[in-house]
Enzyme design. Structure first.
Site, PDB file in Angstrom:
ATOM      1  N   GLU A   8       0.866  -1.176   0.000  1.00  0.00           N
ATOM      2  CA  GLU A   8       0.000   0.000   0.000  1.00  0.00           C
ATOM      3  C   GLU A   8       0.901   1.224   0.000  1.00  0.00           C
ATOM      4  O   GLU A   8       1.739   1.359   0.890  1.00  0.00           O
ATOM      5  CB  GLU A   8      -0.876   0.037   1.252  1.00  0.00           C
ATOM      6  CG  GLU A   8      -1.657  -1.219   1.552  1.00  0.00           C
ATOM      7  CD  GLU A   8      -2.197  -1.184   2.985  1.00  0.00           C
ATOM      8  OE1 GLU A   8      -2.797  -0.175   3.389  1.00  0.00           O
ATOM      9  OE2 GLU A   8      -1.984  -2.175   3.709  1.00  0.00           O
ATOM     10  N   GLU A  10       0.968   5.365  -0.046  1.00  0.00           N
ATOM     11  CA  GLU A  10       0.386   6.702  -0.012  1.00  0.00           C
ATOM     12  C   GLU A  10       1.383   7.640  -0.694  1.00  0.00           C
ATOM     13  O   GLU A  10       2.495   7.836  -0.196  1.00  0.00           O
ATOM     14  CB  GLU A  10       0.149   7.149   1.434  1.00  0.00           C
ATOM     15  CG  GLU A  10      -0.831   6.285   2.204  1.00  0.00           C
ATOM     16  CD  GLU A  10      -0.904   6.673   3.670  1.00  0.00           C
ATOM     17  OE1 GLU A  10      -0.672   7.852   3.989  1.00  0.00           O
ATOM     18  OE2 GLU A  10      -1.169   5.790   4.495  1.00  0.00           O
ATOM     19  N   TYR A  89      -7.485   4.890  -4.269  1.00  0.00           N
ATOM     20  CA  TYR A  89      -8.442   5.676  -3.498  1.00  0.00           C
ATOM     21  C   TYR A  89      -7.753   6.811  -2.758  1.00  0.00           C
ATOM     22  O   TYR A  89      -6.516   6.945  -2.794  1.00  0.00           O
ATOM     23  CB  TYR A  89      -9.195   4.772  -2.521  1.00  0.00           C
ATOM     24  CG  TYR A  89      -8.387   4.232  -1.351  1.00  0.00           C
ATOM     25  CD1 TYR A  89      -8.658   4.635  -0.046  1.00  0.00           C
ATOM     26  CD2 TYR A  89      -7.386   3.282  -1.535  1.00  0.00           C
ATOM     27  CE1 TYR A  89      -7.943   4.125   1.030  1.00  0.00           C
ATOM     28  CE2 TYR A  89      -6.678   2.770  -0.470  1.00  0.00           C
ATOM     29  CZ  TYR A  89      -6.954   3.185   0.811  1.00  0.00           C
ATOM     30  OH  TYR A  89      -6.240   2.679   1.867  1.00  0.00           O
ATOM     31  N   ASP A  91      -6.772   8.361   0.709  1.00  0.00           N
ATOM     32  CA  ASP A  91      -6.563   7.996   2.103  1.00  0.00           C
ATOM     33  C   ASP A  91      -6.005   9.215   2.825  1.00  0.00           C
ATOM     34  O   ASP A  91      -4.869   9.618   2.582  1.00  0.00           O
ATOM     35  CB  ASP A  91      -5.597   6.822   2.216  1.00  0.00           C
ATOM     36  CG  ASP A  91      -5.472   6.312   3.636  1.00  0.00           C
ATOM     37  OD1 ASP A  91      -6.440   6.437   4.404  1.00  0.00           O
ATOM     38  OD2 ASP A  91      -4.398   5.792   3.987  1.00  0.00           O
ATOM     39  N   GLU A  96      -3.826   6.872  -2.712  1.00  0.00           N
ATOM     40  CA  GLU A  96      -3.189   5.620  -2.301  1.00  0.00           C
ATOM     41  C   GLU A  96      -3.469   4.525  -3.313  1.00  0.00           C
ATOM     42  O   GLU A  96      -4.598   4.365  -3.779  1.00  0.00           O
ATOM     43  CB  GLU A  96      -3.652   5.179  -0.921  1.00  0.00           C
ATOM     44  CG  GLU A  96      -3.080   3.827  -0.502  1.00  0.00           C
ATOM     45  CD  GLU A  96      -3.245   3.510   0.966  1.00  0.00           C
ATOM     46  OE1 GLU A  96      -3.437   2.319   1.288  1.00  0.00           O
ATOM     47  OE2 GLU A  96      -3.182   4.442   1.800  1.00  0.00           O
ATOM     48  N   SER A  98      -3.267   0.507  -3.463  1.00  0.00           N
ATOM     49  CA  SER A  98      -3.105  -0.756  -2.754  1.00  0.00           C
ATOM     50  C   SER A  98      -3.054  -1.863  -3.791  1.00  0.00           C
ATOM     51  O   SER A  98      -4.051  -2.138  -4.466  1.00  0.00           O
ATOM     52  CB  SER A  98      -4.268  -0.989  -1.784  1.00  0.00           C
ATOM     53  OG  SER A  98      -4.255  -0.031  -0.742  1.00  0.00           O
ATOM     54  N   HIS A 163       3.112   0.713   3.170  1.00  0.00           N
ATOM     55  CA  HIS A 163       2.852  -0.457   3.999  1.00  0.00           C
ATOM     56  C   HIS A 163       3.009  -1.743   3.206  1.00  0.00           C
ATOM     57  O   HIS A 163       2.783  -1.778   1.996  1.00  0.00           O
ATOM     58  CB  HIS A 163       1.442  -0.384   4.591  1.00  0.00           C
ATOM     59  CG  HIS A 163       1.206   0.829   5.423  1.00  0.00           C
ATOM     60  ND1 HIS A 163      -0.042   1.187   5.899  1.00  0.00           N
ATOM     61  CD2 HIS A 163       2.047   1.787   5.887  1.00  0.00           C
ATOM     62  CE1 HIS A 163       0.038   2.305   6.604  1.00  0.00           C
ATOM     63  NE2 HIS A 163       1.301   2.696   6.607  1.00  0.00           N
ATOM     64  N   ARG A 247      -3.120 -11.140   8.907  1.00  0.00           N
ATOM     65  CA  ARG A 247      -2.334 -10.358   7.941  1.00  0.00           C
ATOM     66  C   ARG A 247      -1.359  -9.490   8.729  1.00  0.00           C
ATOM     67  O   ARG A 247      -1.761  -8.685   9.571  1.00  0.00           O
ATOM     68  CB  ARG A 247      -3.271  -9.482   7.092  1.00  0.00           C
ATOM     69  CG  ARG A 247      -2.543  -8.500   6.169  1.00  0.00           C
ATOM     70  CD  ARG A 247      -3.548  -7.741   5.312  1.00  0.00           C
ATOM     71  NE  ARG A 247      -4.482  -6.971   6.108  1.00  0.00           N
ATOM     72  CZ  ARG A 247      -4.455  -5.638   6.233  1.00  0.00           C
ATOM     73  NH1 ARG A 247      -3.520  -4.933   5.615  1.00  0.00           N
ATOM     74  NH2 ARG A 247      -5.357  -5.009   6.960  1.00  0.00           N
ATOM     75  N   HIS A 249       0.445  -6.456   8.963  1.00  0.00           N
ATOM     76  CA  HIS A 249       0.344  -5.127   8.364  1.00  0.00           C
ATOM     77  C   HIS A 249       1.587  -4.348   8.792  1.00  0.00           C
ATOM     78  O   HIS A 249       1.695  -3.893   9.928  1.00  0.00           O
ATOM     79  CB  HIS A 249      -0.940  -4.452   8.860  1.00  0.00           C
ATOM     80  CG  HIS A 249      -1.187  -3.104   8.273  1.00  0.00           C
ATOM     81  ND1 HIS A 249      -1.300  -1.964   9.051  1.00  0.00           N
ATOM     82  CD2 HIS A 249      -1.364  -2.694   7.001  1.00  0.00           C
ATOM     83  CE1 HIS A 249      -1.533  -0.923   8.286  1.00  0.00           C
ATOM     84  NE2 HIS A 249      -1.578  -1.339   7.035  1.00  0.00           N
TER      85      HIS A 249
END
Length: 520
Positions: A8, A10, A89, A91, A96, A98, A163, A247, A249
């Site tokens: 992910e 940003e 999308y 964020d 961002e 993903s 991430h 998961r 993260h």
């Protein structure tokens, strides 16, 4: 089943001609313009399976008890599922990307890099609309030209994330996993750091450091991702079968331009998790003060800083990474490639960190900046800050990273053709194939989607598919069905016949009664 993973990112966003314009607005322009000009999909994100405040340690700080309904082009939360199965999308105040779920580190690299292409396309789409005097957002002027950066700091004290996500077994003891990973996460920055001018969160001290993110971590373990960040994040949101999986993260890494840094970031971490789940003991590598050490490692360009271990030893980051490498085992060709490259990079860094400037982000950036310092430019000179920023520009015409690639001074791993295809086509061996292929073929009929669900419109109402199993609904399973279906009615019928039936199949006469909670 492979260890599914994804990233992910940003992205930093700015409007040089109107610097005061809200990045929330500009990020929304980017997402909505891309959706309008490419996918045609205006699907909502299905928040029903989302639980970002559920903690692996056993508690849930749920902010709401009803599922929110968010329009796909709403300012600040605009959303689109791309044809490659990713989520693009807004964020907070960033666009961002993903990436879709993949089964190995090489594919993870390719689909991470594909995000840059999607961002570049969004920038071009906004510019095209603006040139026509059009605004994709109601009640807003056309968007000025956008600049997008794959970095992690704004130079004013704020940091935004890059991430990583790794699927692992729910049977794995989280305390064992955490303590085994912390020394690795602290040390791996010497390979995966993106490089940063400025020491401290606000860059209050002049200087160059290895990691963009290191100064922003204040705890060993935390649920938070924006304040009081922990080296290990405790979010328990598996986006999969929660009975069997969690998961991981991971928020402690930098956003990378370098293929080598990205490939090793994902591949090394995957191998270490494999080893932990195989019972390999890393307890002898526990650090006395990991929060302090992650900063010390980042601030030491010589890579000689001695980290204090709880057993009394003192080892540098390269020593620690060698011990991790000695204990991991390859299970496929990608793993073998990771282990070989991991060893090569460690040897080069030990000989001379700058000998990796053709491979790693932080040393490539440091070589550029050091060239100016050697000619007498002060480390606090603003032109060096511009180099720091321009390195991460995703525009190949402006990016210093891309200039190094063109000049043969930065090696790549994946081809441009592979990355371009990944920006359009989903990975074949995960459920992302279903999400991306259906979004591309039936964009007007996708009401909502998430990592675990897809809600489709058909002639009699709606159908909600659960996509909980990450290795199902792949190209092998459903590729021919999707390609041969002319309508969603045909698609749903064919999937149902193959035992991929929707969990909610709502007919027209009771559609308003049953389906409303699922229209997000």
């Amino acid at each position: 089943m492979g260890r599914f993973m994804g990233t992910e990112t940003e992205y930093g966003i700015s409007t040089p001609t109107q610097p005061g314009l809200s990045p929330i607005i500009t990020s929304t322009h980017a997402v909505v313009a891309y959706a309008a000009m490419n996918t045609g999909a205006r699907s909502r994100w299905d928040y029903e399976e989302e639980s970002p405040l559920k903690d692996t340690r056993g508690f849930d700080l749920r902010r709401y008890h009803t599922v929110p309904v968010v329009e796909p082009d709403a300012v600040g939360v605009a959303n689109v599922v791309t044809s490659n199965g990713a989520r693009f999308y807004v964020d907070h105040a960033h666009p961002e990307y993903s990436s879709p779920e993949v089964s190995n580190a090489y594919d993870a690299l390719v689909y991470d890099a594909a995000g840059d292409l999607i961002m570049r396309k969004a920038v071009a789409d906004v510019a095209e609309l603006t040139a026509q005097g059009l605004s994709i957002l109601k009640h807003h002027d056309p968007c000025p030209p956008l600049k997008i950066y794959k970095n992690n700091v704004d130079g004013k004290g704020a940091s935004y994330g890059a991430h990583e996500n790794y699927q692992y077994s729910r049977k794995t003891d989280f305390a064992v996993l955490t303590q085994a990973l912390i020394p690795f996460f602290v040390s791996r920055n010497v390979i995966i750091g993106a490089g940063r001018l400025g020491i401290g969160e606000t860059g209050e001290r002049a200087g160059f450091q290895i990691s963009q993110r290191a100064d922003y971590f204040h705890q060993e373990i935390s649920l938070e991702t924006t304040l009081n960040r922990g080296i290990v994040n405790t979010r328990d949101e598996p986006h999969a079968n929660a009975v069997h999986f969690r998961r991981l993260h991971t928020i402690v890494g930098d956003a990378n331009m370098s293929h080598t840094s990205t490939f090793l970031k994902l591949g090394m971490t995957k191998l270490v998790i494999d080893a932990i789940e195989d019972g390999v003991d890393f307890s002898d590598l526990r650090l006395v003060d990991p929060v302090a050490e992650i900063k010390h490692v980042s601030h030491d360009l010589s890579l000689t800083h001695q980290l204090q271990l709880r057993d009394g030893r003192a080892l540098n980051a390269l020593d620690i990474l060698r011990l991790y490498r000695e204990r991991v085992v390859a299970v496929d060709d990608v793993d073998e490639r990771v282990i070989a490259l991991w060893g090569k990079v460690l040897d080069l860094l030990a000989d001379d960190p700058l000998s990796t400037s053709h491979l790693l982000d932080w040393t490539a950036k440091w070589a550029l900046i050091k060239g100016y310092l050697d000619r007498g430019v002060d480390i606090a000179d603003p032109k060096l800050q511009l180099i720091d920023l321009q390195y991460a520009d995703i525009d190949p015409a402006k990016s210093l990273y891309h200039a190094l690639v063109r000049k043969g001074r930065m090696e790549t791993i994946a081809s441009e053709e592979e990355i371009a295809r990944a920006a359009e086509v989903p990975p074949a061996d995960s459920r992302a194939w279903f999400r991306g292929a259906v979004s591309a073929r039936f964009p007007d009929d996708v009401i909502a989607a998430s990592w675990q669900t897809m809600i489709l419109k058909h002639s009699g109402g709606t159908a909600r598919f659960q996509t909980t199993e990450v290795d199902k609904l792949t190209r092998e399973h459903v590729g021919e069905i999707i390609d041969s279906s002319a309508t969603t009615d045909e698609l749903i019928a064919a999937l149902t016949a193959l035992d991929f039936a929707p969990d909610h199949y709502v007919t027209h006469h009771n559609k308003s009664h049953i389906n409303k909670p699922h229209q997000h």
